[in-house]
Design a protein around this motif. Sequence first.
Motif, PDB file in Angstrom:
ATOM      1  N   LEU A   1       0.804  -1.055  -0.074  1.00 15.54           N
ATOM      2  CA  LEU A   1      -0.155   0.072   0.030  1.00 15.54           C
ATOM      3  C   LEU A   1       0.782   1.269  -0.127  1.00 15.54           C
ATOM      4  CD1 LEU A   1      -3.035  -0.899   2.532  1.00 15.54           C
ATOM      5  CD2 LEU A   1      -2.711  -1.429  -0.090  1.00 15.54           C
ATOM      6  N   SER A   2       2.132   0.921   0.388  1.00 13.47           N
ATOM      7  CA  SER A   2       2.996   2.274   0.340  1.00 13.47           C
ATOM      8  C   SER A   2       3.676   2.737  -1.014  1.00 13.47           C
ATOM      9  CB  SER A   2       4.094   2.034   1.439  1.00 13.47           C
ATOM     10  OG  SER A   2       5.136   1.095   1.009  1.00 13.47           O
ATOM     11  N   THR A   3       3.205   1.830  -2.100  1.00 15.15           N
ATOM     12  CA  THR A   3       3.643   2.124  -3.378  1.00 15.15           C
ATOM     13  C   THR A   3       2.620   2.725  -4.333  1.00 15.15           C
ATOM     14  OG1 THR A   3       3.092  -0.152  -4.221  1.00 15.15           O
ATOM     15  CG2 THR A   3       5.168   0.216  -3.261  1.00 15.15           C
ATOM     16  N   ILE A   4       1.240   2.904  -3.662  1.00 12.71           N
ATOM     17  CA  ILE A   4      -0.005   3.196  -4.384  1.00 12.71           C
ATOM     18  C   ILE A   4      -0.149   4.760  -4.135  1.00 12.71           C
ATOM     19  CG2 ILE A   4      -2.238   2.649  -4.867  1.00 12.71           C
ATOM     20  CD1 ILE A   4      -1.755  -0.558  -3.909  1.00 12.71           C
ATOM     21  N   PRO A   5      -0.323   5.393  -5.191  1.00  9.75           N
ATOM     22  CA  PRO A   5      -0.583   6.693  -4.829  1.00  9.75           C
ATOM     23  C   PRO A   5      -2.203   6.900  -5.396  1.00  9.75           C
ATOM     24  CG  PRO A   5       0.391   6.632  -6.959  1.00  9.75           C
ATOM     25  CD  PRO A   5       0.495   5.200  -6.271  1.00  9.75           C
ATOM     26  N   LEU A   6      -2.921   7.917  -5.150  1.00  4.99           N
ATOM     27  CA  LEU A   6      -4.239   8.059  -5.668  1.00  4.99           C
ATOM     28  C   LEU A   6      -4.086   9.236  -6.672  1.00  4.99           C
ATOM     29  CD1 LEU A   6      -6.698   8.195  -2.468  1.00  4.99           C
ATOM     30  CD2 LEU A   6      -6.116   6.424  -3.853  1.00  4.99           C
ATOM     31  N   LEU A   7      -4.682   9.131  -7.888  1.00  5.39           N
ATOM     32  CA  LEU A   7      -4.557  10.009  -8.820  1.00  5.39           C
ATOM     33  C   LEU A   7      -6.084  10.221  -9.308  1.00  5.39           C
ATOM     34  CD1 LEU A   7      -2.287   7.603 -11.233  1.00  5.39           C
ATOM     35  CD2 LEU A   7      -1.484   9.260  -9.523  1.00  5.39           C
ATOM     36  N   PRO A   8      -6.066  11.546  -9.628  1.00  5.05           N
ATOM     37  CA  PRO A   8      -7.065  12.340 -10.249  1.00  5.05           C
ATOM     38  C   PRO A   8      -7.790  11.980 -11.356  1.00  5.05           C
ATOM     39  CG  PRO A   8      -5.714  13.991 -10.683  1.00  5.05           C
ATOM     40  CD  PRO A   8      -4.799  12.399 -10.037  1.00  5.05           C
ATOM     41  N   GLN A   9      -8.998  11.010 -11.306  1.00  2.08           N
ATOM     42  CA  GLN A   9      -9.804  10.454 -12.492  1.00  2.08           C
ATOM     43  C   GLN A   9     -10.231  11.501 -13.242  1.00  2.08           C
ATOM     44  OE1 GLN A   9     -13.191  10.011 -12.860  1.00  2.08           O
ATOM     45  NE2 GLN A   9     -12.975   9.174 -14.689  1.00  2.08           N
ATOM     46  N   HIS A  10     -10.949  12.441 -12.388  1.00  2.43           N
ATOM     47  CA  HIS A  10     -11.828  13.642 -13.044  1.00  2.43           C
ATOM     48  C   HIS A  10     -11.046  14.547 -13.952  1.00  2.43           C
ATOM     49  CE1 HIS A  10      -9.941  15.926  -9.818  1.00  2.43           C
ATOM     50  NE2 HIS A  10     -10.201  17.007 -10.481  1.00  2.43           N
ATOM     51  N   ALA A  11      -9.596  14.563 -13.757  1.00  7.62           N
ATOM     52  CA  ALA A  11      -8.461  15.350 -14.781  1.00  7.62           C
ATOM     53  C   ALA A  11      -7.780  14.630 -15.499  1.00  7.62           C
ATOM     54  CB  ALA A  11      -7.809  16.281 -13.720  1.00  7.62           C
TER      55      ALA A  11
ATOM     56  N   GLY B   1      -8.102  15.504 -25.724  1.00  6.96           N
ATOM     57  CA  GLY B   1      -9.585  14.578 -25.566  1.00  6.96           C
ATOM     58  C   GLY B   1     -10.177  15.327 -24.375  1.00  6.96           C
ATOM     59  N   ALA B   2     -11.470  14.637 -24.508  1.00 10.20           N
ATOM     60  CA  ALA B   2     -12.177  14.860 -23.091  1.00 10.20           C
ATOM     61  C   ALA B   2     -12.086  13.936 -22.001  1.00 10.20           C
ATOM     62  CB  ALA B   2     -13.732  14.839 -23.630  1.00 10.20           C
ATOM     63  N   VAL B   3     -12.297  14.239 -20.823  1.00 11.53           N
ATOM     64  CA  VAL B   3     -12.175  13.458 -19.737  1.00 11.53           C
ATOM     65  C   VAL B   3     -13.385  12.251 -19.677  1.00 11.53           C
ATOM     66  CG1 VAL B   3     -11.931  12.891 -17.023  1.00 11.53           C
ATOM     67  CG2 VAL B   3     -10.642  14.595 -18.291  1.00 11.53           C
ATOM     68  N   GLY B   4     -13.120  11.183 -19.623  1.00 13.11           N
ATOM     69  CA  GLY B   4     -14.224  10.221 -19.597  1.00 13.11           C
ATOM     70  C   GLY B   4     -14.011   8.917 -18.620  1.00 13.11           C
ATOM     71  N   ASP B   5     -14.475   7.722 -19.007  1.00 14.10           N
ATOM     72  CA  ASP B   5     -14.168   6.672 -18.114  1.00 14.10           C
ATOM     73  C   ASP B   5     -13.421   5.467 -18.659  1.00 14.10           C
ATOM     74  OD1 ASP B   5     -15.455   7.446 -15.336  1.00 14.10           O
ATOM     75  OD2 ASP B   5     -17.687   7.179 -16.543  1.00 14.10           O
TER      76      ASP B   5
ATOM     77  N   VAL C   1      -5.014   5.386 -21.936  1.00 20.07           N
ATOM     78  CA  VAL C   1      -4.820   6.706 -20.724  1.00 20.07           C
ATOM     79  C   VAL C   1      -3.336   6.321 -20.353  1.00 20.07           C
ATOM     80  CG1 VAL C   1      -5.404   7.353 -18.713  1.00 20.07           C
ATOM     81  CG2 VAL C   1      -7.233   6.899 -20.366  1.00 20.07           C
ATOM     82  N   TYR C   2      -3.034   5.169 -19.938  1.00 21.38           N
ATOM     83  CA  TYR C   2      -1.733   5.013 -19.035  1.00 21.38           C
ATOM     84  C   TYR C   2      -0.514   5.279 -20.275  1.00 21.38           C
ATOM     85  CZ  TYR C   2       1.307   2.362 -16.184  1.00 21.38           C
ATOM     86  OH  TYR C   2       2.472   2.080 -15.114  1.00 21.38           O
ATOM     87  N   SER C   3      -0.847   5.086 -21.590  1.00 21.51           N
ATOM     88  CA  SER C   3       0.174   5.372 -22.723  1.00 21.51           C
ATOM     89  C   SER C   3       0.320   6.885 -22.818  1.00 21.51           C
ATOM     90  CB  SER C   3      -0.201   4.685 -23.807  1.00 21.51           C
ATOM     91  OG  SER C   3       0.853   5.179 -24.983  1.00 21.51           O
ATOM     92  N   TYR C   4      -0.709   7.664 -22.888  1.00 20.50           N
ATOM     93  CA  TYR C   4      -0.604   8.923 -22.830  1.00 20.50           C
ATOM     94  C   TYR C   4      -0.242   9.834 -21.666  1.00 20.50           C
ATOM     95  CZ  TYR C   4      -2.823  13.797 -22.290  1.00 20.50           C
ATOM     96  OH  TYR C   4      -2.878  15.072 -21.848  1.00 20.50           O
TER      97      TYR C   4
END
Length: 615
Positions: A196-206, A214-218, A229-232
């Motif tokens: 768990l100490s290797t996992i950050p939270l990332l802003p899905q909405h942005a 491109g627009a933000v989506g799911d 998304v990961y590649s970008y």
Amino acid sequence: MARKRVVGRMRGAVVAALLAMTAAACTGGGGSHTAISDGRSATASHGPVKKGGTVTVAEVSAQPDFVFPLVPATNQNGYNVNLTQGMWPFLVYAGDGGSSEVNKDRSLFSSLDYSNGGKRLTIRLKDWNWSDGKPITSRDFTFVYNLLKTNYKNWQAHLQGLFPEDVTKVATPDAHTVVLDLDRAYNPDFYTDDVLSTIPLLPQHAWDKESATGAVGDYDTTAAGAKAVYSYLQKEGAKTGSFATNPLWQVVDGPWKLSEFRSNGYYSYVPNPGYSGAKPAIDKLVVSPFTTDTPEINALRSGSTLDVAGLPLNDIKQAQALKSSGYSIASEPIPGVAEIVPNFYNADVGPLLRPLYIRQALEYLIDRTQIVSKVYDGYADPGNGPVPVKAQESWATPLEKSGGPYPYSPQKATALLTAHGWKVAARGTTTCQNPGTGANQCGAGIKAGQALTFQLLYSSGRTTTDQQFAAIKSSEAQAGITLNLKSEPFNTLIGTMGTCTAASHPKSGCGWQLASYGYVPYPLYPNGSGLFDTGGSNNAGGYSDPTMDKLIKETQYSTSSSAFNEYEDYAAQQLPWLWLPLRSGILVYRTKLQGVVPLNPFSGGNNFEDWYYTS
């Protein structure tokens, strides 16, 4: 586990990176030992907080080159986590001042509950916000999970078989709760401290987008979308020229925002006004690069704007003068291990490095005790095995505390080589006289007349490192082993090295033979995951041993101290790396700058939000 957790920190990468300040250069030599306060217990007189001001910190010999927090598997530059952790902290924040424990105030969770016999983990997130005012939610966790589920093979911090591979089901019953069903029961200490100490939270909405326009989506909810998304994000994360200007990287949940980043490694932060935790007191934090330790100490002596730096040990006698000039000094044992990594699959010397007896001979010829005394003036861990004795003493077994399995002995090294068919020529060139695979022969793939000659690459910029490897070169020659030394800037060294295996060794990047990155930072639970297991993300030399794999797994599953002890002693004896002393960090900081001590070795000393000036 039935023992007190001592210092250790997050994984990062196999490099001399975390603790960049506190592990600053030491330029050795024997002589009188100058007393310096222990950074874990050191305290300075506290005065009234003076809001504002700029703090300038020295960073020697290397620089970050990636800003997206999910660093690619091919990028071994641990300075990247120094850059990003203040902007996107990990779910579990390790280190609370000088204490080796999880810092609940800085962590992003409010509670962690293991149930169902350890197979279910319920994570309750704090009711905190992103810098743009949007709430941090369980959707931000599933965004990270979805990206990694599809792309974990290209994630530098991935531990084999663990997150996200070990997750069989994810549920988000509400906006601040995540429930993970795991494939088996894990040791909660290990899972909390090392996974768990290797996992950050990332802003899905942005960030959930496939291109800049491109627009933000799911998109992350499908495999194809998660790949895109990961590649970008990884592509954008490598563009050093836009680290401080790309709108993506302006959305943070940590106490800092990046305000400037230059190509030479200079960068600066300003406080994140939307941070939900305790906000920084200073107005700006500057990280100033130095190519070597000499100009760094010259800057300190000159009375420049340098506020925090490392003290080279050959200048230890300057400590009193620096104190008189308004500085304080503290030392800190580093949670990690210094190493020489053997490339077991180098086309030329791989057959020489695979037999254990040759690695044993190499280790017997490293006079670690003398290096600690003469090069590091006593400010170093002895380097007796895979766990540092000073920084993580309660984890160290009696074998390591008593000097390790291979104390300095040229006689034992010579006897080992002779018994295996080598003609030893002290101060000359030792060659294979009896090739073959018998008990008294050189070993598989080793040819008649082949010499014990290796190229050793190491990171440049620190005088003590030069001194250490010159000493090792000389001592190895006592048994006719030749080390051809080559130092390179840190970023150059890791940029030219590939991770090598039996399948990859003919490929580019596997031409290196022996290499020393500096040191490898450790997590709170220092069990070798990712370092010594087959295919581990930081197993650059391709070490592979089924027994080692089994023992590491047992430490992940079992809370028994005997499981850890068995792993540790086996690793010490089997030499997946050659063990080296690890210097302590000597930190110089302005006395009027409070909050620097006690040092947190798990954060690389980067708890800048604790720092403040007194009037």
